[in-house]
Scaffold this motif. Structure first.
Motif, PDB file in Angstrom:
ATOM      1  N   PRO A  54       0.741  -1.355   0.160  1.00 48.31           N
ATOM      2  CA  PRO A  54       0.026  -0.004   0.017  1.00 48.31           C
ATOM      3  C   PRO A  54       0.889   1.340  -0.103  1.00 48.31           C
ATOM      4  CG  PRO A  54      -0.242  -1.117   2.220  1.00 48.31           C
ATOM      5  CD  PRO A  54       0.647  -2.136   1.235  1.00 48.31           C
ATOM      6  N   VAL A  55       0.408   2.394  -0.645  1.00 50.70           N
ATOM      7  CA  VAL A  55       1.264   3.310  -1.019  1.00 50.70           C
ATOM      8  C   VAL A  55       1.576   4.049   0.534  1.00 50.70           C
ATOM      9  CG1 VAL A  55      -0.835   5.241  -1.119  1.00 50.70           C
ATOM     10  CG2 VAL A  55       1.305   5.394  -2.412  1.00 50.70           C
ATOM     11  N   PHE A  56       0.741   4.016   1.409  1.00 47.97           N
ATOM     12  CA  PHE A  56       1.056   4.810   2.742  1.00 47.97           C
ATOM     13  C   PHE A  56       2.154   3.871   3.558  1.00 47.97           C
ATOM     14  CE2 PHE A  56      -1.156   1.840   5.189  1.00 47.97           C
ATOM     15  CZ  PHE A  56      -2.474   1.251   4.382  1.00 47.97           C
ATOM     16  N   LEU A  57       2.134   2.704   3.178  1.00 47.89           N
ATOM     17  CA  LEU A  57       3.597   2.179   3.738  1.00 47.89           C
ATOM     18  C   LEU A  57       4.850   2.516   2.903  1.00 47.89           C
ATOM     19  CD1 LEU A  57       2.371  -1.470   4.903  1.00 47.89           C
ATOM     20  CD2 LEU A  57       3.116   0.634   6.240  1.00 47.89           C
ATOM     21  N   LEU A  58       4.795   2.088   1.693  1.00 52.19           N
ATOM     22  CA  LEU A  58       5.982   2.320   0.786  1.00 52.19           C
ATOM     23  C   LEU A  58       5.349   2.759  -0.522  1.00 52.19           C
ATOM     24  CD1 LEU A  58       9.061   2.287   0.588  1.00 52.19           C
ATOM     25  CD2 LEU A  58       8.796  -0.019  -0.437  1.00 52.19           C
ATOM     26  N   PRO A  59       5.512   4.196  -1.212  1.00 56.13           N
ATOM     27  CA  PRO A  59       5.328   4.495  -2.519  1.00 56.13           C
ATOM     28  C   PRO A  59       6.099   4.081  -3.327  1.00 56.13           C
ATOM     29  CG  PRO A  59       5.919   6.269  -1.034  1.00 56.13           C
ATOM     30  CD  PRO A  59       6.164   5.065  -0.114  1.00 56.13           C
ATOM     31  N   ALA A  60       5.897   3.737  -4.557  1.00 55.85           N
ATOM     32  CA  ALA A  60       6.763   3.410  -5.462  1.00 55.85           C
ATOM     33  C   ALA A  60       7.413   4.617  -6.152  1.00 55.85           C
ATOM     34  CB  ALA A  60       6.050   2.712  -6.737  1.00 55.85           C
ATOM     35  N   PRO A  61       8.593   4.374  -6.763  1.00 54.49           N
ATOM     36  CA  PRO A  61       9.084   5.637  -7.306  1.00 54.49           C
ATOM     37  C   PRO A  61       8.586   6.520  -8.176  1.00 54.49           C
ATOM     38  CG  PRO A  61      10.599   3.608  -7.393  1.00 54.49           C
ATOM     39  CD  PRO A  61       9.290   3.097  -6.845  1.00 54.49           C
ATOM     40  N   SER A  62       7.410   5.693  -8.928  1.00 54.51           N
ATOM     41  CA  SER A  62       6.641   6.571  -9.729  1.00 54.51           C
ATOM     42  C   SER A  62       5.570   7.307  -9.046  1.00 54.51           C
ATOM     43  CB  SER A  62       5.831   5.716 -10.841  1.00 54.51           C
ATOM     44  OG  SER A  62       4.878   4.764  -9.912  1.00 54.51           O
ATOM     45  N   ALA A  63       5.179   6.886  -7.958  1.00 57.08           N
ATOM     46  CA  ALA A  63       4.192   7.588  -7.214  1.00 57.08           C
ATOM     47  C   ALA A  63       5.055   8.932  -6.357  1.00 57.08           C
ATOM     48  CB  ALA A  63       3.697   6.812  -6.096  1.00 57.08           C
ATOM     49  N   VAL A  64       6.244   8.660  -5.926  1.00 55.81           N
ATOM     50  CA  VAL A  64       7.011   9.798  -5.486  1.00 55.81           C
ATOM     51  C   VAL A  64       7.225  10.997  -6.567  1.00 55.81           C
ATOM     52  CG1 VAL A  64       9.362  10.345  -4.548  1.00 55.81           C
ATOM     53  CG2 VAL A  64       8.170   7.927  -3.921  1.00 55.81           C
ATOM     54  N   ALA A  65       7.555  10.328  -7.723  1.00 54.83           N
ATOM     55  CA  ALA A  65       7.838  11.291  -8.782  1.00 54.83           C
ATOM     56  C   ALA A  65       6.592  12.193  -9.194  1.00 54.83           C
ATOM     57  CB  ALA A  65       8.274  10.559 -10.317  1.00 54.83           C
ATOM     58  N   ALA A  66       5.263  11.449  -9.230  1.00 51.93           N
ATOM     59  CA  ALA A  66       4.101  12.024  -9.317  1.00 51.93           C
ATOM     60  C   ALA A  66       3.872  13.381  -8.192  1.00 51.93           C
ATOM     61  CB  ALA A  66       3.032  11.164  -9.315  1.00 51.93           C
ATOM     62  N   SER A  67       4.240  12.620  -7.110  1.00 50.79           N
ATOM     63  CA  SER A  67       4.241  13.772  -6.073  1.00 50.79           C
ATOM     64  C   SER A  67       5.036  14.839  -6.104  1.00 50.79           C
ATOM     65  CB  SER A  67       4.344  12.915  -4.527  1.00 50.79           C
ATOM     66  OG  SER A  67       4.341  13.810  -3.425  1.00 50.79           O
ATOM     67  N   LEU A  68       6.204  14.597  -6.409  1.00 51.51           N
ATOM     68  CA  LEU A  68       7.083  15.859  -6.619  1.00 51.51           C
ATOM     69  C   LEU A  68       6.651  16.944  -7.646  1.00 51.51           C
ATOM     70  CD1 LEU A  68      10.823  14.265  -7.256  1.00 51.51           C
ATOM     71  CD2 LEU A  68      10.125  16.174  -5.795  1.00 51.51           C
ATOM     72  N   ILE A  69       6.144  16.248  -8.743  1.00 50.15           N
ATOM     73  CA  ILE A  69       5.529  17.117  -9.716  1.00 50.15           C
ATOM     74  C   ILE A  69       4.300  17.982  -9.210  1.00 50.15           C
ATOM     75  CG2 ILE A  69       4.457  17.139 -12.090  1.00 50.15           C
ATOM     76  CD1 ILE A  69       6.336  14.862 -12.566  1.00 50.15           C
ATOM     77  N   GLU A  70       3.326  17.082  -8.502  1.00 49.26           N
ATOM     78  CA  GLU A  70       2.194  17.869  -7.951  1.00 49.26           C
ATOM     79  C   GLU A  70       2.580  18.931  -6.982  1.00 49.26           C
ATOM     80  OE1 GLU A  70      -0.323  14.976  -6.048  1.00 49.26           O
ATOM     81  OE2 GLU A  70      -1.546  16.547  -5.399  1.00 49.26           O
ATOM     82  N   TRP A  71       3.536  18.780  -5.974  1.00 48.51           N
ATOM     83  CA  TRP A  71       3.666  19.927  -4.962  1.00 48.51           C
ATOM     84  C   TRP A  71       4.924  20.538  -5.380  1.00 48.51           C
ATOM     85  CZ3 TRP A  71       0.163  20.171  -1.334  1.00 48.51           C
ATOM     86  CH2 TRP A  71      -0.582  19.126  -1.369  1.00 48.51           C
ATOM     87  N   ALA A  72       5.302  20.489  -6.753  1.00 52.57           N
ATOM     88  CA  ALA A  72       6.407  21.247  -7.071  1.00 52.57           C
ATOM     89  C   ALA A  72       6.770  22.508  -6.167  1.00 52.57           C
ATOM     90  CB  ALA A  72       6.789  21.357  -8.537  1.00 52.57           C
TER      91      ALA A  72
END
Ligand SMILES: Nc1ncnc2c1ncn2[C@@H]1O[C@H](COP(=O)(O)OP(=O)(O)OP(=O)(O)O)[C@@H](O)[C@H]1O
Ligand SMILES: [Mg+2]
Lengths: 275, 277
Positions: A54-72
């Motif tokens: 589950p993402v709240f335990l360990l997000p995948a790198p793709s999810a991290v990247a998406a978050s990086l862009i979202e919260w840039a």
């Protein structure tokens, strides 16, 4: 073939046979860190997807990247704030570390007198100091700057002191034989001799300075990457927490590279040309 | 026409009276003992003796790098309390500062010894030219921008000789300055050093293992005993100056080196040598 002279000058462009494999790996070497990192990310992504973590335990790198862009924008502002605090604390650490290192390193008495105190001081976990700093200076940038300073000051001081205290007696004698004063000896032999130590310590100090400022931000600030990560984790925005970690790591690497580039220019002599 | 030892009329430039030097607290650590020595102003003296007998220690005491455990050292009429700027010293191992270029290493004394230190900034050009001249003299022309670790051991020794000379010292202390050189370069540098000495007339104390070198260069050769070292014999070298390599083929030259060799061999096994002078 038979017309050729028996001894040919070596053709500089022609690699010698045994150099061939060496050349190959040398060309690959700058790529290696990227390859390793890429493989690591791929493995991470694969593990997360295969085991349905589950993402709240360990997000995948793709999810991290998406978050990086979202919260840039937020990440950028907070990262810059952290960078400023860290560099400020680090600069203080350089000033006081070098001054203290020169003072302690150039006198055996002071060295013996202060060293135990400094060791004890360094053994205190800095995270325990942050609340005290908050009591003294309130919430904000000051505790973060001071934590970065306190944590990175020690390696610089110890290294500069060691570099100066361990100057070879022969080098000192060259100057002493001319009637040089202690100050002149420190300036002409001690300091240059300590430079390789100083730069080695900078590379350590800059990374721990980040540890200090971010640690302080997580408890005692509402700006900075540390504060951002705390907020994100409170809201279970785990990918954003990871994005904060990634940004911190990148800033750490960049400052490390800056320190290394300066080191190569200034103390190239210590590597005797084997760069 | 050799300058002889100090006569009562002119006080010696360097004088050691009953000097002892111990590196530790006990007598077992004595490096030199009952050392008496007088060197006249402008004289060239060579010191020979078995390895470990205290020659380098003698140099340290005269330059003020180590205080003697006992006895009195005077240079130019005043007691030596610490290092003096009028001394140029070349150490047994040519200690160069690795972060400086060869030129900057040679110029190091100028940054410390007055009056050069205060003039250096204004007259850097002429001082640099002087350093380059010296480097050329010892065969290091064109190496001034290199770093010492890019030079061979023998080249570093030549650079350290230049550093000892750059501030025109009145007293030159040379501890095996040519030890790492091949014979041809060594003999060439004997000539260079002799020319410099004739031109400027510094007082020179030269420590060497090479007896031909001692006899070729010195007015007087002193022989030290095994540790704890003291001076057991002294020879005045009669050959006129400037000496050439031809001098080294004279029968008297060979005779003198043989005599020195015999004395040192005796000093090594600890037999009290028969002193003849
Ligand atoms: N720093 C030191 N500490 C302790 N003992 C020393 C030190 N320097 C020299 N000695 C001792 O003093 C003695 C004399 O040493 P010194 O270096 O003066 O000899 P030397 O005549 O120059 O020898 P060499 O011809 O091999 O250079 C030696 O036996 C050595 O063990
Ligand atoms: Mg010696």
């Amino acid at each position: 073939m038979s017309d050729l002279p028996s001894v040919m000058p070596p053709d500089p462009d022609e690699p010698l046979p045994f150099e061939h494999t060496e050349k190959m790996s040398e060309r690959l070497r700058p790529l290696l860190p990227w390859l390793v990192m890429g493989a690591f990310l791929l493995l991470w992504e694969a593990v997360v997807r295969l085991f349905h973590i589950p993402v709240f335990l360990l997000p995948a790198p793709s999810a991290v990247a998406a978050s990086l862009i979202e919260w840039a924008p937020q990440i950028r502002d907070n990262a810059l704030a952290t960078l400023a605090t860290t560099v400020a604390g680090f600069a203080l650490a350089i000033v006081f570390g070098v001054a203290g290192g020169v003072t302690i390193g150039s006198s055996a008495t002071l060295y013996a007198a202060f060293y135990p105190l400094l060791i004890g001081f360094n053994a205190v976990p800095k995270v325990a100091i942050v609340p005290i700093l908050v009591v003294w200076f309130g919430i904000g940038a000051v505790p973060a700057i001071l934590t970065a300073f306190l944590i990175s000051f020690f390696p610089i001081l110890v290294n500069v002191a060691t570099g100066i205290a361990t100057v070879e007696p022969e080098l000192k004698d060259v100057l002493r034989a001319l009637g040089a004063s202690n100050r002149q000896i420190v300036a002409k032999v001690g300091l240059p001799r300590a430079m390789p130590y100083f730069f080695a310590s900078l590379k350590v100090a800059i990374t721990v300075a980040f540890v200090g400022s971010i640690m302080s931000e997580t408890v005692a600030s509402n700006v900075g990457i540390g504060s951002l990560m705390m907020t994100a984790s409170a809201r279970f925005e785990v990918p954003l927490v990871f994005a904060g970690l990634v940004v911190t790591a990148v800033m750490g690497i960049l400052l490390y590279l800056v320190a290394e580039a300066i080191e190569k220019r200034v103390v190239g002599w210590a590597m005797r040309g084997h760069r | 026409m050799s300058t002889t030892a100090a006569s009562p009329a002119t006080p010696p430039f360097v004088e050691l009276r009953d000097v002892a030097l111990a590196y530790g607290a006990t007598a077992a650590t004595l490096a030199v003992e009952r050392l008496n020595l007088a060197v006249a102003d402008g004289e060239f003296v060579a010191v020979v003796g078995p390895s470990g007998c205290g020659k380098s220690s003698l140099m340290k005491v005269v330059t003020g790098l180590w205080p003697p455990s006992r006895g009195r050292v005077t240079v130019d009429g005043t007691a030596v309390k610490g290092p003096l700027g009028i001394v140029g010293m070349a150490f047994q191992n040519s200690v160069q500062l690795p972060w400086r270029t060869v030129l900057d290493n040679v110029m190091l004394p100028l940054e410390i010894v007055e009056p050069h230190a205060s003039r250096l900034r204004r007259e850097r050009r002429s001082y640099e030219a002087k350093a380059r001249d010296l480097l050329q003299l010892v065969g290091l022309a064109g190496y001034d921008r290199q770093h010492p670790w890019q030079l061979s051991g023998g080249m570093q020794q030549r650079a350290s000789l230049c550093r000892a000379l750059i501030h025109d010292p009145r007293l030159l202390m040379l501890d095996e300055p040519f030890g790492a050189l091949d014979m041809f370069t060594r003999e060439e540098l004997w000539g260079v050093l002799q020319d410099l000495w004739i031109a400027r007339r510094p007082t020179v104390i030269l420590v060497t293992h090479d007896l031909r070198e001692a006899v070729f260069l010195a007015d007087r050769v002193l022989v030290m005993s095994a540790r704890p070292g003291r001076i057991v014999a002294e020879y005045t070298v009669p050959f006129p100056r400037p000496r050439t390599l031809e001098t080294t083929y004279l029968p008297e030259f060979t005779e003198l080196t043989h005599e020195l060799r015999r004395l040192i061999a005796e000093a090594r096994v600890g037999v009290a040598p028969e002193v003849s002078s």
